[in-house]
Design a protein around this motif. Structure first.
Motif, mmCIF file in Angstrom:
data_model
loop_
_atom_site.group_PDB
_atom_site.id
_atom_site.type_symbol
_atom_site.label_atom_id
_atom_site.label_comp_id
_atom_site.label_asym_id
_atom_site.label_seq_id
_atom_site.Cartn_x
_atom_site.Cartn_y
_atom_site.Cartn_z
ATOM 1 N N MET A 168 -2.999 1.316 13.057
ATOM 2 C CA MET A 168 -3.567 2.650 12.910
ATOM 3 C C MET A 168 -2.462 3.707 12.866
ATOM 4 O O MET A 168 -2.498 4.630 12.048
ATOM 5 N N TYR A 169 -1.452 3.566 13.727
ATOM 6 C CA TYR A 169 -0.338 4.513 13.731
ATOM 7 C C TYR A 169 0.442 4.428 12.419
ATOM 8 O O TYR A 169 0.840 5.453 11.853
ATOM 9 N N HIS A 170 0.652 3.198 11.949
ATOM 10 C CA HIS A 170 1.394 2.991 10.704
ATOM 11 C C HIS A 170 0.663 3.620 9.522
ATOM 12 O O HIS A 170 1.265 4.296 8.687
ATOM 13 N N ALA A 171 -0.645 3.410 9.460
ATOM 14 C CA ALA A 171 -1.435 3.969 8.366
ATOM 15 C C ALA A 171 -1.476 5.493 8.426
ATOM 16 O O ALA A 171 -1.380 6.173 7.397
ATOM 17 N N THR A 172 -1.607 6.029 9.634
ATOM 18 C CA THR A 172 -1.652 7.482 9.791
ATOM 19 C C THR A 172 -0.326 8.127 9.386
ATOM 20 O O THR A 172 -0.302 9.127 8.655
ATOM 21 N N CYS A 173 0.777 7.532 9.832
ATOM 22 C CA CYS A 173 2.096 8.047 9.444
ATOM 23 C C CYS A 173 2.318 7.899 7.940
ATOM 24 O O CYS A 173 2.916 8.769 7.302
ATOM 25 N N GLY A 174 1.814 6.790 7.379
ATOM 26 C CA GLY A 174 1.932 6.589 5.939
ATOM 27 C C GLY A 174 1.189 7.654 5.156
ATOM 28 O O GLY A 174 1.656 8.120 4.106
ATOM 29 N N LEU A 175 0.032 8.056 5.655
ATOM 30 C CA LEU A 175 -0.731 9.126 5.003
ATOM 31 C C LEU A 175 0.045 10.439 5.039
ATOM 32 O O LEU A 175 0.090 11.170 4.037
ATOM 33 N N VAL A 176 0.680 10.720 6.173
ATOM 34 C CA VAL A 176 1.474 11.947 6.293
ATOM 35 C C VAL A 176 2.633 11.928 5.286
ATOM 36 O O VAL A 176 2.906 12.926 4.608
ATOM 37 N N VAL A 177 3.297 10.780 5.175
ATOM 38 C CA VAL A 177 4.408 10.657 4.221
ATOM 39 C C VAL A 177 3.915 10.850 2.790
ATOM 40 O O VAL A 177 4.556 11.548 1.986
ATOM 41 N N TYR A 178 2.770 10.253 2.462
ATOM 42 C CA TYR A 178 2.260 10.361 1.094
ATOM 43 C C TYR A 178 1.871 11.805 0.770
ATOM 44 O O TYR A 178 2.144 12.297 -0.335
ATOM 45 N N LEU A 179 1.235 12.477 1.702
ATOM 46 C CA LEU A 179 0.858 13.874 1.472
ATOM 47 C C LEU A 179 2.099 14.758 1.360
ATOM 48 O O LEU A 179 2.145 15.682 0.540
#
Length: 233
Positions: A168-179
């Motif tokens: 969940m942390y990895h996916a959330t951080c990945g979303l921040v990076v993509y945005l």
């Protein structure tokens, strides 16, 4: 493994007819996001005319890194409209890592060409919003890759968090990076080079294009990893 985080199901509470409409709309959106990412990379590569200067390789490398590789690396986990939907989870994870490795390689190469171009032209570095956003995006990408390594080797690194929470942390951080990458790409369209190359209605079209894959990625990650309270009987 028990956990107090439960993933929100897709299409919960919809009737059968509405559910299938929802599924097909999601599938169409994911396919459109694939096409948009690939098309944006190809068009920017053509507009930059690679080989004409050191700078010309910068838009090529960065568009391939973030518009194509990072988008594909995330969307391959989508159940609808992904060309890798028939692959196993293990295979998808390997493909994801391959795509993210290409992101780092292409982004580092693009940064190198930009630095070389600035040095040859004797121009100052980090004087625009785009350059600062670009550096922030690259730093966030490296940090995110390190988080991914932590998720793969939690026991070796002696991490106390459960695998579910790490995902969940990895996916959330990945979303921040993509945005953040999306904002950087959009800011590039306000640069002197891009505004001199693309004008009029076409410029507005390019300005909106990166936003669509970002919405699809955000929807995919929030649907898969958005925590909600358990329903107790």
């Amino acid at each position: 493994m028990p956990s107090d985080v439960e993933y929100s199901p897709v299409g919960e509470g919809l009737g059968m007819r509405d559910y299938w409409l929802y599924v097909w709309l999601r599938r169409a959106a994911v396919i459109a996001a694939h096409v948009t990412g690939l098309g944006l990379s190809l068009i920017i590569s053509l507009l930059s005319r690679p080989g004409t200067s050191l700078f010309s390789w910068h838009p090529v490398c960065m568009s391939v890194a973030y518009c194509l590789c990072m988008t594909e690396g995330i969307l391959l986990f989508s159940a609808e409209g992904s060309p890798f939907c028939f692959k196993s989870r293990k295979c998808k994870v390997r493909l994801h890592w391959f795509c993210q490795a290409l992101v780092l390689i292409a982004a580092a190469t693009g940064l190198g060409f930009m630095l070389a171009s600035k040095n040859v032209s004797e121009l100052p570095h980090l004087v625009t919003w785009h350059s600062w956003l670009g550096v922030s995006t690259l730093a966030a990408t490296v940090i995110q890759a390190a988080c991914g390594i932590c998720m793969i080797f939690p026991k070796l690194l002696r991490l106390s968090s459960s695998p579910l929470r790490l995902k969940m942390y990895h996916a959330t951080c990945g979303l921040v990076v993509y945005l953040l990458a999306t904002v950087t790409v959009v800011s590039a369209m306000f640069s002197d080079w891009f505004q001199a190359t693309v004008k009029g209605v076409a410029w507005w079209g390019f300005l909106l294009l990166p936003l669509f894959p970002a919405l699809v990625v955000m929807n995919q990650i929030t649907n898969a990893y958005l925590p909600r309270k358990k329903i107790t009987s």
